[in-house]
Design a protein around this motif. Structure first.
Motif, PDB file in Angstrom:
ATOM      1  N   MET A  45       0.838  -1.201   0.000  1.00  0.00           N
ATOM      2  CA  MET A  45       0.000   0.000   0.000  1.00  0.00           C
ATOM      3  C   MET A  45       0.869   1.246   0.000  1.00  0.00           C
ATOM      4  O   MET A  45       1.186   1.813   1.046  1.00  0.00           O
ATOM      5  CB  MET A  45      -0.953  -0.025   1.182  1.00  0.00           C
ATOM      6  N   ARG A  46       1.250   1.646  -1.195  1.00  0.00           N
ATOM      7  CA  ARG A  46       2.188   2.764  -1.341  1.00  0.00           C
ATOM      8  C   ARG A  46       1.621   4.072  -0.805  1.00  0.00           C
ATOM      9  O   ARG A  46       2.343   4.928  -0.325  1.00  0.00           O
ATOM     10  CB  ARG A  46       2.568   2.943  -2.803  1.00  0.00           C
ATOM     11  N   ARG A  47       0.290   4.193  -0.914  1.00  0.00           N
ATOM     12  CA  ARG A  47      -0.351   5.438  -0.459  1.00  0.00           C
ATOM     13  C   ARG A  47      -0.051   5.680   1.027  1.00  0.00           C
ATOM     14  O   ARG A  47       0.274   6.791   1.442  1.00  0.00           O
ATOM     15  CB  ARG A  47      -1.863   5.337  -0.702  1.00  0.00           C
ATOM     16  N   LEU A  48      -0.121   4.602   1.785  1.00  0.00           N
ATOM     17  CA  LEU A  48       0.151   4.738   3.225  1.00  0.00           C
ATOM     18  C   LEU A  48       1.618   5.071   3.472  1.00  0.00           C
ATOM     19  O   LEU A  48       1.953   5.882   4.327  1.00  0.00           O
ATOM     20  CB  LEU A  48      -0.208   3.443   3.954  1.00  0.00           C
ATOM     21  N   LEU A  49       2.467   4.420   2.700  1.00  0.00           N
ATOM     22  CA  LEU A  49       3.897   4.700   2.870  1.00  0.00           C
ATOM     23  C   LEU A  49       4.204   6.144   2.495  1.00  0.00           C
ATOM     24  O   LEU A  49       5.051   6.793   3.098  1.00  0.00           O
ATOM     25  CB  LEU A  49       4.729   3.736   2.018  1.00  0.00           C
ATOM     26  N   ARG A  50       3.490   6.639   1.488  1.00  0.00           N
ATOM     27  CA  ARG A  50       3.695   8.034   1.085  1.00  0.00           C
ATOM     28  C   ARG A  50       3.280   8.966   2.225  1.00  0.00           C
ATOM     29  O   ARG A  50       3.957   9.933   2.522  1.00  0.00           O
ATOM     30  CB  ARG A  50       2.900   8.325  -0.188  1.00  0.00           C
ATOM     31  N   ASP A  51       2.153   8.639   2.859  1.00  0.00           N
ATOM     32  CA  ASP A  51       1.725   9.441   4.013  1.00  0.00           C
ATOM     33  C   ASP A  51       2.839   9.497   5.054  1.00  0.00           C
ATOM     34  O   ASP A  51       3.167  10.562   5.584  1.00  0.00           O
ATOM     35  CB  ASP A  51       0.474   8.822   4.661  1.00  0.00           C
ATOM     36  N   ILE A  52       3.412   8.340   5.331  1.00  0.00           N
ATOM     37  CA  ILE A  52       4.476   8.288   6.343  1.00  0.00           C
ATOM     38  C   ILE A  52       5.694   9.070   5.878  1.00  0.00           C
ATOM     39  O   ILE A  52       6.253   9.889   6.610  1.00  0.00           O
ATOM     40  CB  ILE A  52       4.876   6.821   6.635  1.00  0.00           C
ATOM     41  N   ALA A  53       6.078   8.849   4.610  1.00  0.00           N
ATOM     42  CA  ALA A  53       7.273   9.507   4.077  1.00  0.00           C
ATOM     43  C   ALA A  53       7.129  11.025   4.093  1.00  0.00           C
ATOM     44  O   ALA A  53       8.100  11.752   4.233  1.00  0.00           O
ATOM     45  CB  ALA A  53       7.556   9.020   2.660  1.00  0.00           C
ATOM     46  N   GLU A  54       5.897  11.497   3.934  1.00  0.00           N
ATOM     47  CA  GLU A  54       5.672  12.944   3.926  1.00  0.00           C
ATOM     48  C   GLU A  54       5.258  13.464   5.299  1.00  0.00           C
ATOM     49  O   GLU A  54       4.858  14.620   5.447  1.00  0.00           O
ATOM     50  CB  GLU A  54       4.618  13.292   2.852  1.00  0.00           C
ATOM     51  N   GLY A  55       5.314  12.572   6.301  1.00  0.00           N
ATOM     52  CA  GLY A  55       5.082  12.976   7.683  1.00  0.00           C
ATOM     53  C   GLY A  55       3.634  13.319   7.986  1.00  0.00           C
ATOM     54  O   GLY A  55       3.340  14.189   8.798  1.00  0.00           O
ATOM     55  N   ARG A  56       2.682  12.651   7.289  1.00  0.00           N
ATOM     56  CA  ARG A  56       1.261  12.949   7.494  1.00  0.00           C
ATOM     57  C   ARG A  56       0.612  11.921   8.388  1.00  0.00           C
ATOM     58  O   ARG A  56       1.122  10.819   8.553  1.00  0.00           O
ATOM     59  CB  ARG A  56       0.533  12.890   6.145  1.00  0.00           C
ATOM     60  N   GLU A  57      -0.538  12.273   8.899  1.00  0.00           N
ATOM     61  CA  GLU A  57      -1.405  11.303   9.548  1.00  0.00           C
ATOM     62  C   GLU A  57      -1.708  10.216   8.525  1.00  0.00           C
ATOM     63  O   GLU A  57      -1.999  10.518   7.363  1.00  0.00           O
ATOM     64  CB  GLU A  57      -2.739  11.975   9.918  1.00  0.00           C
TER      65      GLU A  57
END
Ligand code: WT7
Length: 651
Positions: free
Chosen positions: A618-630
């Motif tokens: 689930m890349r979308r979730l990893l992107r959230d993490i990588a960009e420091g988002r909830e």
């Protein structure tokens, strides 16, 4: 920022820049182009082609779309691309005009007129013929941006052979994969080139690529540039200058069919394997020349044009080599990096050659913005009259800075949307016609038809967002993926039938102007260059230490996106190295496997990766993490605790 927040903030941009009456007085393109193309699209392209190019045998057919998605343009016409870029200018009395002002990074310079460039290409064509090269053969060009690189491309094209330029920053490994896929019989390279004040080796990478593989290659031609030491394989390797010396500057350009392949250019897709985008001759050259002339308002007698792209990318093919030379333009080419030996190098070059038209990428503009306006302000940039950008969306702040600081508050800016696959510009303002909006690529060019659709193919209409498609075939469209018709159909044509799916998300505003929102697939855009998440993941798992890897593009203030990798180590390596050591090793490894541009900015060592029930990361979730988002919606995740484990571990 979420997609909808992003578009909301963009659409709050209300500044408008109508063309000035002074500019309009001498503008090349007028609103009539839209009318002509609207009244008779195919007739419009036929007229453009006849006016812009020399056809040895005129065509009578315009478009053959009887076997979609395989298009043929101007199919019964014959032409020679190299003749169109060279000989005819000399024969028509333009031989003394400078074609190339070359500026080497160390400060050496060379100017070649159209007569001189034509003579060099004729000699090179004789050399390549003497080495057995003929129509349809593939040649890899792996070179720094020096005149010989352009001479090599035009010599290959002159013989009806096919070039595949590989960016000099790609590794031996990437080079080998491309040589093998194209089954190239020849490589043209240099000992090395200049970059950031030192010499980087190219011939060494060619040797490595040919060492255990790439068996199709018979000859390696080596231009002397870097002066670095090179190994030599007798019988295979030849010095360009030694071989060129006895050649005569007399060579007749034979005409080839309009659909004769011109080049293959590899680009990243959504799988680990780069795809060889195939372009052919007559249609490609027509649209490259048309767009170069009209989008940049080219007056070839007086303008000095500079596009900062390397010839390893499509921008270098269409807007350094084929478009400008077909139009008889005078241009600057620069070998090195913008900050060598000082951060004002580009502006110094503009002042020195009195550049009038300048075309570059948003990443570069944002980098200069950070360095401060004091640097460009030390130079006289008043010669500039048109500015262009390409490669990624440009944020309104950078657009305004570009216009104010580089363009002296007067120049029109054209934000040009296109792709390796489209071959030439598709969406852009026309200076002198369009009232520009900072941040929007705006309107399809005359003769180009686009739409924005929902996933199930409904038009979104004004003030709607969706997927960008091209609804009618265009002259410079890709003709396929080299050796892989199925992948061609699957990648671009399976989503919406006979409409080409570009892979980009787009929003239409109330005036129907297009705002690009970035890729919707697993392709990243780093500094305006396309990279595949899958390709970097395959490189990472090829390292002995890595068990699993996931890569995402996280937004980055300068490069647009940056590569962020999440890796799980094999159990025997867990705890043996610090995270910093793992990061350093894997970054170097990716540079070795693909090239320095693919190096992850950040590597997170994690214990688990979030996957759907079907096992998809689930890349979308990893992107959230990588960009420091909830972290967003996790309902389809197998085990929601994974994401907590990752986020907690990274705190
Ligand atoms: C992708 C194509 C075209 C030459 C350089 C890149 C993005 C390109 C723009 C623009 C927003 C843009 C798209 C496209 N892109 N130009 N003006 N505004 N996005 O060529 O490597 O084939 O990449 O670059 O996402 O699909 P490429």
């Amino acid at each position: 920022m979420s997609e909808s927040q992003k578009i909301d903030s963009l659409l709050r941009e209300e500044r408008r820049f109508p063309p000035s009456p002074e500019f309009q007085k001498n503008a090349i393109a007028g609103a009539d182009l839209y009318e002509q193309a609207g009244a008779d699209r195919l007739g419009f392209w036929a007229t453009q082609s006849r006016e812009l190019l020399h056809w040895h045998k005129p065509f009578t057919e315009v478009l053959d779309w009887s076997n979609p998605p395989f298009a043929k343009w101007f199919a019964d016409g014959h032409l020679n691309v190299s003749y169109n870029c060279l000989d005819r200018h000399v024969l028509e009395g333009r031989g003394d005009r400078v074609a190339l002002h070359f500026e080497g990074e160390p400060g050496d310079t060379r100017s070649l007129t159209y007569a001189e460039l034509t003579a060099e290409v004729k000699k090179a064509a004789n050399l390549l013929t003497s080495l057995g090269l003929g129509q349809g053969d593939r040649v890899i060009i792996y070179m720094p941006l020096i005149p010989e690189a352009i001479i090599a491309m035009l010599a290959v094209a002159r013989l009806g052979a096919i070039h595949s330029v590989v960016f000099g920053g790609f590794s031996a490994e990437s080079l080998r994969a491309r040589i093998d896929d194209a089954q190239a019989s020849m490589v043209i390279t240099a000992d090395g080139g200049h970059r950031k004040g030192s010499v980087f080796a190219l011939k060494t990478a060619v040797d490595q690529a040919l060492e255990d593989g790439a068996t199709s290659v018979e000859k390696v031609l080596v231009v002397q540039r870097g002066g670095n030491d090179v190994d030599w394989v007798q019988g295979r390797d030849l010095w360009w200058h030694e071989e060129m010396a006895p050649m005569v500057a007399d060579h007749e350009a034979k005409p080839f069919e309009a659909e004769n392949p011109l080049f293959i250019l590899y680009t990243s897709g959504t799988t680990g394997k780069p795809k060889g985008i195939l372009h052919t001759s007559g249609g490609y050259l027509t649209q490259a020349a048309f767009t170069h002339k009209n989008v940049f308002d080219l007056h070839p007698e007086t303008d000095v044009y500079w596009c900062t792209a390397d010839i390893g990318w499509i921008t270098g093919h269409s807007y350094v080599v084929y478009g400008p030379l077909a139009n008889g333009a005078t241009q600057v080419i620069y070998e090195g990096t913008p900050d060598t030996p000082h951060p004002g190098r580009w502006w110094e070059i503009i002042e020195k050659y009195k550049v009038t038209i300048f075309y570059t990428a948003p990443t570069a503009i944002r980098t200069f913005m950070k360095l401060g306006r004091e640097i460009p302000q030390k130079f006289d940039l008043s010669s500039l009259r048109v500015l262009g950008t390409v490669g990624e969306p440009i944020n309104p702040e950078a657009w305004i800075w570009y216009r104010e600081v580089i363009g002296g508050n007067t120049t029109p800016i054209v934000d040009t949307w296109w792709q390796t696959e489209t071959g030439a510009i598709m969406i852009s303002a026309l200076p002198g016609v369009t009232t520009t909006k900072p941040g929007s690529a705006q309107v399809p060019l005359p003769g180009v038809s686009i739409d924005v659709l929902t996933e199930d193919g409904q038009q979104v209409g004004p003030e709607g967002g969706g997927l960008l498609v091209i609804t009618e075939p265009w002259p410079s469209m890709l003709r396929g993926i080299w050796g892989d018709d199925e992948r061609f159909k699957e990648t671009y044509w399976s989503m919406f039938g006979d409409r080409y799916f570009a892979g980009d998300g787009a929003h239409l505003d109330k005036d129907n102007d297009v705002w690009l929102l970035g890729r919707v697939d697993d392709v990243m855009n780093i500094s305006g260059h396309r990279l595949s998440t899958m390709e970097i993941e395959s490189a990472l798992v090829a390292h002995p230490m890595t068990a699993e890897a996931a890569v995402v593009g996280a937004s980055d203030d300068t490069t647009g996106q940056a590569v962020v990798a999440f890796v799980i180590l094999k159990s025997r390596f867990v705890g043996t190295l610090s995270d910093e050591e793992v990061t350093a090793q894997l970054r170097d490894w990716v540079a070795q496997q693909i090239g320095a541009i693919a190096k992850p900015r950040t590597v997170f060592v994690v214990a688990e990766l979030p996957k759907t029930r079907s096992g998809k990361i689930m890349r979308r979730l990893l992107r959230d993490i990588a960009e420091g988002r909830e972290v967003g919606d996790t309902t389809t995740l197998t085990d929601t605790s994974v994401i907590r484990v990752i986020s907690d571990g990274l705190k």
